[in-house]
Design a protein around this motif. Structure first.
Motif, PDB file in Angstrom:
ATOM      1  N   ARG A 202    -100.134 -52.481-106.526  1.00 36.78           N
ATOM      2  CA  ARG A 202     -99.756 -53.872-106.671  1.00 36.78           C
ATOM      3  C   ARG A 202     -99.138 -54.397-105.364  1.00 36.78           C
ATOM      4  NH1 ARG A 202    -102.482 -53.120-110.376  1.00 36.78           N
ATOM      5  NH2 ARG A 202    -102.111 -53.574-112.611  1.00 36.78           N
ATOM      6  N   LEU A 203     -99.224 -55.718-105.183  1.00 34.07           N
ATOM      7  CA  LEU A 203     -98.565 -56.382-104.063  1.00 34.07           C
ATOM      8  C   LEU A 203     -97.356 -57.139-104.590  1.00 34.07           C
ATOM      9  CD1 LEU A 203    -101.612 -57.851-102.095  1.00 34.07           C
ATOM     10  CD2 LEU A 203    -100.155 -55.965-101.386  1.00 34.07           C
ATOM     11  N   PHE A 204     -96.195 -56.919-103.971  1.00 38.30           N
ATOM     12  CA  PHE A 204     -94.955 -57.567-104.391  1.00 38.30           C
ATOM     13  C   PHE A 204     -94.447 -58.441-103.250  1.00 38.30           C
ATOM     14  CE2 PHE A 204     -95.215 -53.499-106.628  1.00 38.30           C
ATOM     15  CZ  PHE A 204     -95.091 -53.917-107.955  1.00 38.30           C
ATOM     16  N   ARG A 205     -94.349 -59.743-103.513  1.00 43.20           N
ATOM     17  CA  ARG A 205     -93.849 -60.661-102.491  1.00 43.20           C
ATOM     18  C   ARG A 205     -92.349 -60.465-102.351  1.00 43.20           C
ATOM     19  NH1 ARG A 205     -95.431 -67.015-102.597  1.00 43.20           N
ATOM     20  NH2 ARG A 205     -93.226 -67.479-102.362  1.00 43.20           N
ATOM     21  N   LEU A 206     -91.887 -60.200-101.139  1.00 43.37           N
ATOM     22  CA  LEU A 206     -90.499 -59.784-100.955  1.00 43.37           C
ATOM     23  C   LEU A 206     -89.489 -60.874-101.294  1.00 43.37           C
ATOM     24  CD1 LEU A 206     -90.443 -57.441 -97.834  1.00 43.37           C
ATOM     25  CD2 LEU A 206     -90.805 -56.914-100.236  1.00 43.37           C
ATOM     26  N   ASP A 207     -89.857 -62.148-101.140  1.00 44.87           N
ATOM     27  CA  ASP A 207     -88.882 -63.182-101.482  1.00 44.87           C
ATOM     28  C   ASP A 207     -88.745 -63.366-102.990  1.00 44.87           C
ATOM     29  OD1 ASP A 207     -91.400 -64.316-101.760  1.00 44.87           O
ATOM     30  OD2 ASP A 207     -90.774 -66.294-101.090  1.00 44.87           O
ATOM     31  N   ARG A 208     -89.557 -62.617-103.774  1.00 40.27           N
ATOM     32  CA  ARG A 208     -89.429 -62.656-105.228  1.00 40.27           C
ATOM     33  C   ARG A 208     -88.792 -61.381-105.779  1.00 40.27           C
ATOM     34  NH1 ARG A 208     -95.341 -65.345-106.634  1.00 40.27           N
ATOM     35  NH2 ARG A 208     -94.843 -67.429-105.838  1.00 40.27           N
ATOM     36  N   VAL A 209     -88.350 -60.523-104.896  1.00 40.90           N
ATOM     37  CA  VAL A 209     -87.622 -59.320-105.307  1.00 40.90           C
ATOM     38  C   VAL A 209     -86.148 -59.694-105.441  1.00 40.90           C
ATOM     39  CG1 VAL A 209     -86.954 -56.975-104.689  1.00 40.90           C
ATOM     40  CG2 VAL A 209     -89.279 -57.772-104.213  1.00 40.90           C
ATOM     41  N   ASP A 210     -85.642 -59.701-106.666  1.00 40.94           N
ATOM     42  CA  ASP A 210     -84.248 -60.090-106.899  1.00 40.94           C
ATOM     43  C   ASP A 210     -83.272 -58.980-106.551  1.00 40.94           C
ATOM     44  OD1 ASP A 210     -84.968 -62.591-107.763  1.00 40.94           O
ATOM     45  OD2 ASP A 210     -85.006 -62.068-109.879  1.00 40.94           O
ATOM     46  N   ASP A 211     -83.703 -57.724-106.692  1.00 36.90           N
ATOM     47  CA  ASP A 211     -82.813 -56.607-106.407  1.00 36.90           C
ATOM     48  C   ASP A 211     -83.662 -55.398-106.051  1.00 36.90           C
ATOM     49  OD1 ASP A 211     -80.146 -55.430-106.301  1.00 36.90           O
ATOM     50  OD2 ASP A 211     -80.789 -54.223-108.013  1.00 36.90           O
ATOM     51  N   VAL A 212     -83.170 -54.564-105.145  1.00 36.74           N
ATOM     52  CA  VAL A 212     -83.917 -53.378-104.736  1.00 36.74           C
ATOM     53  C   VAL A 212     -82.945 -52.208-104.581  1.00 36.74           C
ATOM     54  CG1 VAL A 212     -83.745 -54.047-102.299  1.00 36.74           C
ATOM     55  CG2 VAL A 212     -85.493 -52.415-103.019  1.00 36.74           C
ATOM     56  N   GLN A 213     -83.377 -51.044-105.066  1.00 34.12           N
ATOM     57  CA  GLN A 213     -82.545 -49.837-104.973  1.00 34.12           C
ATOM     58  C   GLN A 213     -83.424 -48.675-104.523  1.00 34.12           C
ATOM     59  OE1 GLN A 213     -80.782 -48.660-108.687  1.00 34.12           O
ATOM     60  NE2 GLN A 213     -79.926 -46.760-107.854  1.00 34.12           N
ATOM     61  N   GLU A 214     -83.041 -48.050-103.423  1.00 36.09           N
ATOM     62  CA  GLU A 214     -83.771 -46.877-102.947  1.00 36.09           C
ATOM     63  C   GLU A 214     -83.377 -45.666-103.778  1.00 36.09           C
ATOM     64  OE1 GLU A 214     -84.315 -44.175 -98.881  1.00 36.09           O
ATOM     65  OE2 GLU A 214     -83.468 -46.209 -98.760  1.00 36.09           O
ATOM     66  N   LEU A 215     -84.364 -44.936-104.266  1.00 35.76           N
ATOM     67  CA  LEU A 215     -84.122 -43.767-105.095  1.00 35.76           C
ATOM     68  C   LEU A 215     -84.123 -42.504-104.241  1.00 35.76           C
ATOM     69  CD1 LEU A 215     -86.429 -44.672-108.147  1.00 35.76           C
ATOM     70  CD2 LEU A 215     -84.002 -45.203-107.804  1.00 35.76           C
ATOM     71  N   ALA A 216     -83.503 -41.470-104.765  1.00 32.32           N
ATOM     72  CA  ALA A 216     -83.447 -40.199-104.029  1.00 32.32           C
ATOM     73  C   ALA A 216     -84.779 -39.463-104.084  1.00 32.32           C
ATOM     74  CB  ALA A 216     -82.338 -39.316-104.602  1.00 32.32           C
ATOM     75  N   GLU A 217     -85.595 -39.760-105.088  1.00 31.25           N
ATOM     76  CA  GLU A 217     -86.863 -39.041-105.251  1.00 31.25           C
ATOM     77  C   GLU A 217     -87.901 -39.538-104.259  1.00 31.25           C
ATOM     78  OE1 GLU A 217     -89.203 -40.595-108.844  1.00 31.25           O
ATOM     79  OE2 GLU A 217     -87.117 -41.101-109.335  1.00 31.25           O
ATOM     80  N   PRO A 218     -88.808 -38.661-103.869  1.00 32.88           N
ATOM     81  CA  PRO A 218     -89.822 -39.058-102.892  1.00 32.88           C
ATOM     82  C   PRO A 218     -90.850 -40.005-103.498  1.00 32.88           C
ATOM     83  CG  PRO A 218     -90.234 -36.826-103.650  1.00 32.88           C
ATOM     84  CD  PRO A 218     -88.912 -37.227-104.227  1.00 32.88           C
ATOM     85  N   ALA A 219     -91.389 -40.882-102.660  1.00 33.31           N
ATOM     86  CA  ALA A 219     -92.503 -41.737-103.089  1.00 33.31           C
ATOM     87  C   ALA A 219     -93.749 -40.870-103.186  1.00 33.31           C
ATOM     88  CB  ALA A 219     -92.709 -42.864-102.086  1.00 33.31           C
ATOM     89  N   ALA A 220     -94.463 -41.005-104.293  1.00 40.24           N
ATOM     90  CA  ALA A 220     -95.622 -40.147-104.512  1.00 40.24           C
ATOM     91  C   ALA A 220     -96.763 -40.921-105.157  1.00 40.24           C
ATOM     92  CB  ALA A 220     -95.233 -38.952-105.374  1.00 40.24           C
ATOM     93  N   PRO A 221     -97.390 -41.852-104.409  1.00 42.89           N
ATOM     94  CA  PRO A 221     -98.570 -42.519-104.964  1.00 42.89           C
ATOM     95  C   PRO A 221     -99.642 -41.478-105.273  1.00 42.89           C
ATOM     96  CG  PRO A 221     -97.853 -43.568-102.924  1.00 42.89           C
ATOM     97  CD  PRO A 221     -97.116 -42.277-103.033  1.00 42.89           C
ATOM     98  N   PRO A 222    -100.368 -41.620-106.363  1.00 40.02           N
ATOM     99  CA  PRO A 222    -101.407 -40.632-106.691  1.00 40.02           C
ATOM    100  C   PRO A 222    -102.524 -40.648-105.655  1.00 40.02           C
ATOM    101  CG  PRO A 222    -101.556 -42.537-108.133  1.00 40.02           C
ATOM    102  CD  PRO A 222    -100.290 -42.694-107.364  1.00 40.02           C
ATOM    103  N   PRO A 223    -103.287 -39.573-105.576  1.00 40.28           N
ATOM    104  CA  PRO A 223    -104.373 -39.516-104.576  1.00 40.28           C
ATOM    105  C   PRO A 223    -105.392 -40.634-104.744  1.00 40.28           C
ATOM    106  CG  PRO A 223    -103.948 -37.340-105.523  1.00 40.28           C
ATOM    107  CD  PRO A 223    -103.153 -38.309-106.321  1.00 40.28           C
TER     108      PRO A 223
END
Length: 321
Positions: A202-223
């Protein structure tokens, strides 16, 4: 009288800033305005005389900037669309940097020191020249924080939890996403990520992100996750979406910038006709009514009738109250 390039370079941004300043300070003394801009009263009066000849194509009454003087004070009575302070979008700043750097390399054409100082100022606003193009000029503090948080998660390879506003459905929801890349498209920044709830890219427009939190877990998009093909543009028609044609007054022109539209037709009087895609009638009715009379539905007729009916019910409710 000859005006130096440096003086001209200082005058243009001052002229672009004068109208928003005067709108914010109606009836300001000329002496005070001159002091605020760091120029003499004589120079400020020259600037005001020049503004009288600035405006929109047509250049008739209602198209040009108009000022009212009372004694030693000045007030703007017609802003000709110059009410916003001077700000650059990311794309504008990038294009300006490229042009200035090329100009600086042409011997004898310009004062290269002036050009290099201008480049340095723009770079300080958008970040280092080597930084990704997503670093924006004119972002709000929240948008800058969002951009920094997303870029940090990408650099560290971490997943994100975001609270996101979906304009087409008028809802805010929380999602956990695996960031893939940052994109700059049509003067907007987007995060492309694997959305775990939607199970898709998905594409997320950054000016429509109300809140963001970085997680400790690694990013893992499927193959199977693949970058979106944007060669045909950012938005493509969705078979589930329908189309409405709206007529926007000047006060509602922001709708054409905030929501994805298929077409914008400029009217001679400053209004704009747009083709807007939507999936929910109730959402579009709320949007038009929320614009307070500055927008109307031209087509489809049933939607136009729904807006009129909803407005009539609201007026009856006020009368009963």
């Amino acid at each position: 009288m000859t005006t130096s390039p440096a003086a001209l370079g200082a005058r243009l941004p001052r002229l672009l800033s004068l109208v928003p300043y005067l709108l914010a300070h109606p009836g300001v003394p000329v002496a005070q305005a001159a002091a605020d801009f760091g120029v003499t009263e004589k120079q400020l009066r020259r600037d005001l005389e020049l503004l009288w000849m600035c405006g929109l194509p047509g250049y008739g009454p209602g198209d040009l900037v108009d000022l009212s003087f009372s004694g030693e004070t000045v007030t703007v009575t017609e802003d000709a669309g110059m009410r916003r302070p001077l700000r650059l979008t990311t794309a504008e700043a990038t294009a300006l940097l490229v042009a200035l750097r090329a100009l600086a390399e042409v011997p004898g054409m310009v004062d290269t020191d002036v050009v290099r100082r201008a480049v340095a100022k723009i770079e300080s606003a958008v970040g280092a020249a080597a930084a990704p193009a997503g670093v924006a000029v004119g972002l709000t503090a929240r948008e800058e924080e969002t951009t920094a948080a997303v870029r940090g998660a990408l650099d560290r390879g971490h997943a994100l939890r975001i609270r996101y506003y979906t304009a087409s459905r008028d809802v805010v929801g929380e999602r956990t996403v695996d960031p893939m890349r940052l994109l700059l498209m049509e003067d907007r920044e987007y995060l492309e990520a694997w959305c775990r709830s939607a199970e898709g890219v998905r594409l997320f427009r950054l000016d429509r992100v109300d809140d963001v939190q970085e997680l400790a877990e690694p990013a893992a998009p499927p193959p199977t996750a693949r970058p979106t093909d944007l060669s045909a543009g950012l938005f493509r028609p969705d078979p589930e979406q329908r189309e409405a044609v709206l007529l926007l007054e000047r006060e509602a022109r922001w709708v054409a910038e905030y929501y994805p539209v298929d077409e914008v037709i400029e009217w001679p009087d400053g209004r704009a006709e747009i083709r807007l895609r939507f999936t929910d009638d109730a959402w579009l009715v709320r949007l038009v009514l929320g614009l307070g009379g500055h927008a109307q539905v031209l087509r489809p007729a049933p939607l136009r009738a729904a807006v009129a009916e909803r407005a009539e019910h609201a007026l009856l409710g006020l009368a009963d109250g």
